[in-house]
Write a protein that holds these residues in place. Sequence first.
Motif, PDB file in Angstrom:
ATOM      1  N   VAL A 167      38.018  51.784  26.780  1.00  0.00           N
ATOM      2  CA  VAL A 167      39.312  51.114  26.664  1.00  0.00           C
ATOM      3  C   VAL A 167      40.386  52.141  26.325  1.00  0.00           C
ATOM      4  O   VAL A 167      41.430  52.197  26.967  1.00  0.00           O
ATOM      5  N   ALA A 183      45.312  50.989  24.597  1.00  0.00           N
ATOM      6  CA  ALA A 183      44.672  50.934  25.911  1.00  0.00           C
ATOM      7  C   ALA A 183      45.525  51.809  26.841  1.00  0.00           C
ATOM      8  O   ALA A 183      45.593  53.012  26.644  1.00  0.00           O
ATOM      9  N   GLN A 184      46.227  51.212  27.806  1.00  0.00           N
ATOM     10  CA  GLN A 184      46.975  52.020  28.777  1.00  0.00           C
ATOM     11  C   GLN A 184      48.386  52.387  28.336  1.00  0.00           C
ATOM     12  O   GLN A 184      49.075  53.144  29.007  1.00  0.00           O
ATOM     13  N   GLU A 185      48.859  51.828  27.205  1.00  0.00           N
ATOM     14  CA  GLU A 185      50.261  52.053  26.850  1.00  0.00           C
ATOM     15  C   GLU A 185      50.490  53.433  26.258  1.00  0.00           C
ATOM     16  O   GLU A 185      51.619  53.902  26.217  1.00  0.00           O
TER      17      GLU A 185
ATOM     18  N   ARG B 154      34.970  41.502  33.198  1.00  0.00           N
ATOM     19  CA  ARG B 154      35.206  42.679  32.352  1.00  0.00           C
ATOM     20  C   ARG B 154      36.143  42.328  31.182  1.00  0.00           C
ATOM     21  O   ARG B 154      35.938  42.777  30.058  1.00  0.00           O
ATOM     22  N   VAL B 178      41.189  48.472  31.689  1.00  0.00           N
ATOM     23  CA  VAL B 178      41.663  47.703  30.530  1.00  0.00           C
ATOM     24  C   VAL B 178      43.114  48.095  30.255  1.00  0.00           C
ATOM     25  O   VAL B 178      43.394  49.213  29.829  1.00  0.00           O
ATOM     26  N   LEU B 179      44.034  47.204  30.531  1.00  0.00           N
ATOM     27  CA  LEU B 179      45.456  47.521  30.360  1.00  0.00           C
ATOM     28  C   LEU B 179      45.893  47.392  28.912  1.00  0.00           C
ATOM     29  O   LEU B 179      46.737  48.142  28.447  1.00  0.00           O
ATOM     30  N   ALA B 180      45.337  46.409  28.192  1.00  0.00           N
ATOM     31  CA  ALA B 180      45.806  46.178  26.827  1.00  0.00           C
ATOM     32  C   ALA B 180      44.766  45.409  26.042  1.00  0.00           C
ATOM     33  O   ALA B 180      44.002  44.612  26.604  1.00  0.00           O
ATOM     34  N   VAL B 181      44.757  45.664  24.753  1.00  0.00           N
ATOM     35  CA  VAL B 181      43.846  44.994  23.839  1.00  0.00           C
ATOM     36  C   VAL B 181      44.680  44.508  22.658  1.00  0.00           C
ATOM     37  O   VAL B 181      45.533  45.223  22.170  1.00  0.00           O
ATOM     38  N   ARG B 193      53.931  43.786  26.735  1.00  0.00           N
ATOM     39  CA  ARG B 193      53.631  45.208  26.908  1.00  0.00           C
ATOM     40  C   ARG B 193      53.029  45.477  28.286  1.00  0.00           C
ATOM     41  O   ARG B 193      53.368  46.478  28.919  1.00  0.00           O
ATOM     42  N   LEU B 197      54.138  48.211  31.703  1.00  0.00           N
ATOM     43  CA  LEU B 197      53.322  49.339  32.177  1.00  0.00           C
ATOM     44  C   LEU B 197      53.761  49.769  33.581  1.00  0.00           C
ATOM     45  O   LEU B 197      54.381  48.992  34.299  1.00  0.00           O
ATOM     46  N   LEU B 201      49.736  50.323  37.945  1.00  0.00           N
ATOM     47  CA  LEU B 201      48.565  49.916  37.162  1.00  0.00           C
ATOM     48  C   LEU B 201      48.306  48.424  37.199  1.00  0.00           C
ATOM     49  O   LEU B 201      47.234  47.967  36.827  1.00  0.00           O
TER      50      LEU B 201
END
Lengths: 279, 279
Positions: A167, A183-185, B154, B178-181, B193, B197, B201
């Motif tokens: 992640v 994560a991607q930020e 996922r 995984v873009l964000a958690v 958020r 991005l 993505l």
Amino acid sequence: MRKLGLIAGGGGLPVEIAEHCLRAGRPLFVVRLKGFAGPELAPYAGAEIGIAELGKCIKALKRAGCEAICLVGNVSRPDFSALIPDLRGLAVLPAAIAAARKGDDALLRLMVGEFEKEGFAVEGAHEVMDDLGLPPGPLGRCAPGEEAQADLVRALEVARAIGRLDVGQAAVVCRGLVLAVEAQEGTDAMLARVAELPAALRGRPGAPCGVLAKAPKPIQETRVDLPTIGLATVQAVARAGLAGIAGEAGRLLVLDREAVIAMADELGVFIVGVESGQP
Amino acid sequence: MRKLGLIAGGGGLPVEIAEHCLRAGRPLFVVRLKGFAGPELAPYAGAEIGIAELGKCIKALKRAGCEAICLVGNVSRPDFSALIPDLRGLAVLPAAIAAARKGDDALLRLMVGEFEKEGFAVEGAHEVMDDLGLPPGPLGRCAPGEEAQADLVRALEVARAIGRLDVGQAAVVCRGLVLAVEAQEGTDAMLARVAELPAALRGRPGAPCGVLAKAPKPIQETRVDLPTIGLATVQAVARAGLAGIAGEAGRLLVLDREAVIAMADELGVFIVGVESGQP
């Protein structure tokens, strides 16, 4: 010293490595990844190459006589449908798209494998430049107190755990509570978010509380994508009201080290290297 | 029907449950948690009580003849140093602070235990109101395609995994990445958020891609803190360019269900309940 092919994405790290090679007299060829590498790299011997032009990249590195390569700097995940690959890039593309589905790390491992197949040694940034890694113990004058120590342990645990999930690499914990996970930020955006949380959850400048931990993914290709901190990280940590930063000794890269230490001391932020395998 | 003591924090869920009891003719007493419960609850028989006034709360519930309680609504983690506990609250405070160090869930389990010790049955919101939980399968007209199905699996896996770490309940995955958690910022902030991005993505309105999954923590006191979606979630998911929402059947609460379905159908967002234990 064998000639290094520096395959450079964005950010300060590729520049720092190029300068290091220059100082150390190591022969260097810089592949500036189009759209990512900064203009500071233009004066170095090298070429500008698109990220899907794998064949062109390999040919340029061989023609320049490089025996080793180092892949560093930020490259955001490409929009695969917008890439213009060369033949070699095209051959790898299906595998790259499949690997990308499994996460960032699978994609990086695939790229490393392609260069190894061509006979290049792959060096990590911290191998090219051995004073880049965080040493064990406190880096500057500040050290964590008892509460911060407990947060540090939990933050590293969470950072490693989300790394195992592919992640991200970073987490913030304050008084036992996980405030944010990256994560991607990116780390800077995560820290900005912490600064916006309700005041009761976090520390504040003057009464700091909480720890940012960054750890490599356990499955990570550590030669390519070790977590990094720099001046901006230290400033964002202070703005978020956190007490300090923790990483694994040797496995967190510190950019612009002298300036980072001076800034951390000035802002009262600790930076601690924990031996790998330690909590 | 036994009389219910609704211990109400913020947000729409406590109001929905109070209305449900009214419609169903179930006797009700509402404890409005000071600083959290909304004004819509003021007309109901009840009392306003501070979150550290445990003794007063128990006394009020007993005097009102409640046999069961339901703890619902948002309560941000308190600043323990600013609380004004009553005697009973004071007795629990050290254990509460210690539990809070271990994460949100330990704190909630402690509170549930206190009410059980006093002889109250503890009912989850989805037990009080049985059409609150997400049913298995698609909720509205939209269903996930093949790519979204892989992202859904996922995203649920990541949401469950971060739940095991007591970090949070939600994750966003797009094309395997995984873009964000979610940690303390809440689902809406996480979705905002995602919308920020880089476009490569993620999806976008018109060509949506990616899935929000929400899952209860495996160790979670499901009678207290099940994940929830509502109208705002559906809108934020569409704005973030995601294709849909997934949750565990019966273990994701859907507020304002009719309006949520209408909105999801209008925006082309799927909402899918996955049987617990299924991928």
